[in-house]
Design an enzyme around this catalytic site. Structure first.
Site, mmCIF file in Angstrom:
data_model
loop_
_atom_site.group_PDB
_atom_site.id
_atom_site.type_symbol
_atom_site.label_atom_id
_atom_site.label_comp_id
_atom_site.label_asym_id
_atom_site.label_seq_id
_atom_site.Cartn_x
_atom_site.Cartn_y
_atom_site.Cartn_z
ATOM 1 N N LYS A 52 58.733 38.837 13.069
ATOM 2 C CA LYS A 52 58.985 39.637 14.273
ATOM 3 C C LYS A 52 57.683 39.838 15.059
ATOM 4 O O LYS A 52 57.677 39.749 16.292
ATOM 5 C CB LYS A 52 59.583 41.002 13.898
ATOM 6 C CG LYS A 52 61.030 40.925 13.434
ATOM 7 C CD LYS A 52 61.508 42.248 12.868
ATOM 8 C CE LYS A 52 62.946 42.138 12.376
ATOM 9 N NZ LYS A 52 63.413 43.299 11.620
ATOM 10 N N GLN A 96 62.595 48.797 8.842
ATOM 11 C CA GLN A 96 62.994 47.642 8.038
ATOM 12 C C GLN A 96 63.740 48.104 6.784
ATOM 13 O O GLN A 96 63.257 48.952 6.041
ATOM 14 C CB GLN A 96 61.757 46.819 7.667
ATOM 15 C CG GLN A 96 62.065 45.542 6.925
ATOM 16 C CD GLN A 96 62.887 44.560 7.748
ATOM 17 O OE1 GLN A 96 62.658 44.389 8.940
ATOM 18 N NE2 GLN A 96 63.841 43.919 7.114
ATOM 19 N N ASP A 119 67.629 48.230 17.140
ATOM 20 C CA ASP A 119 68.491 47.602 16.126
ATOM 21 C C ASP A 119 69.970 47.900 16.401
ATOM 22 O O ASP A 119 70.847 47.247 15.847
ATOM 23 C CB ASP A 119 68.130 48.125 14.726
ATOM 24 C CG ASP A 119 67.295 47.115 13.926
ATOM 25 O OD1 ASP A 119 67.372 45.909 14.240
ATOM 26 O OD2 ASP A 119 66.577 47.529 13.001
#
Length: 296
Positions: A52, A96, A119
């Site tokens: 990322k 995460q 997200d």
């Protein structure tokens, strides 16, 4: 049979985002800034966050990695999230997953401000998505929609079968494929571990989206001719002959199912690369929103 090439499409999307960021820079505007919080040292998570960060560099975003130890308490993580929520320089951030056992994942995801939840996991954003309102769509489902769109895969009036009901992929896909518009307007069946006669259901499907995490689950006899196959599964299967000692395998028996499919995503190189591309796209959308709010 057409391969839905996520690697190619994700590169196209990154090039488009980079062009947007170059325009921002030329106009003296702030560029998007994505942060990633990683708790502990899970190998797969570290690899994913690293990719990322590299993707951010490629498109010209600013990125911040926030590493925290495996012994981080829930309170410490909540304090860090509050700090990121209040930091106007950061447009969006992700936590995460998975998190260590001492931390309640649901409580953590609820703490992320919906305007920075790139997200798309916060209940407010999930609810807006379910109501067809403008919001952040979770990156993997967003990537699947983009693949269907760019390859002009017909979804109207089709029977879509989703395998798996996770909040990250299966559940949102079942909602998105049934929404008005394109891709959408299909009739959706959501299947899961308690579904009986699953072969009977999948063999009637025009489109199958499998997000189960069981290697080679979907066999050729479960699929009708010319079906569209989207394989979200990604599992490391031990293989002594492979250089790394494992191979990456999807939910679909690709070798045999691909002979019957009209469109199919490979694993790797299908849905996976799209997820990071759409996370970048959500971060770009977050920057645009914040710019409009600041103008007002």
């Amino acid at each position: 049979m057409t391969i839905l090439d996520g690697k190619k499409v994700s590169n196209d999307i990154k090039n488009e985002i980079k062009a947007e960021v170059d325009k921002m820079k030329a106009n003296g505007e702030k560029v998007p800034h994505l942060a990633a919080v990683i708790v502990g040292n899970d190998g797969a998570s570290l690899t994913y966050v690293g990719s990322k960060v590299r993707a951010c560099e490629r498109v010209g975003f600013e990125s911040t990695m926030v590493p925290m130890s495996n012994t981080t308490s829930e309170i410490e993580l909540l304090d860090k999230i509050e700090e990121l929520n209040e930091n106007d320089d950061i447009d969006g951030f992700i936590i995460q997953l998975p998190l260590p056992p001492q931390i309640d994942t649901q409580k953590i995801l609820m703490a992320v401000h919906p305007d920075k939840d790139v997200d798309g996991f916060h209940p407010m954003n999930f609810g807006k998505m379910a109501l067809d309102m403008s919001t952040f769509i979770p990156a993997t489902p967003f990537g699947i929609l983009e693949l269907l769109d760019r390859y002009q895969v017909d979804t109207k009036g089709k029977h879509t079968v989703v395998i798996g009901r996770s909040h990250i992929v299966g559940r949102p896909m079942s909602i998105l494929m049934g929404r008005k518009g394109f891709p959408g307007n299909s009739t959706v069946t959501l299947t899961h571990s308690h579904t009986k006669n699953i072969t009977q259901i999948t063999s009637q499907a025009d489109i199958i989206i499998s997000a189960l995490g069981v290697p080679n689950f979907l066999k050729a006899e479960m699929v009708k001719d010319d079906a569209v196959i989207i394989d979200v599964g990604i599992t490391r299967v031990p293989d002594e002959e492979a250089a790394k000692g494992y191979v990456i395998t999807g939910d679909v028996d690709y070798e045999n199912v691909s002979k019957k499919a009209s469109f199919i995503t490979p694993v790797p190189g299908g849905v996976g690369p799209m997820t990071i591309a759409m996370l970048l796209k959500n971060t770009l959308l977050a920057r645009e929103r914040h710019r409009k709010i600041n103008k007002k």
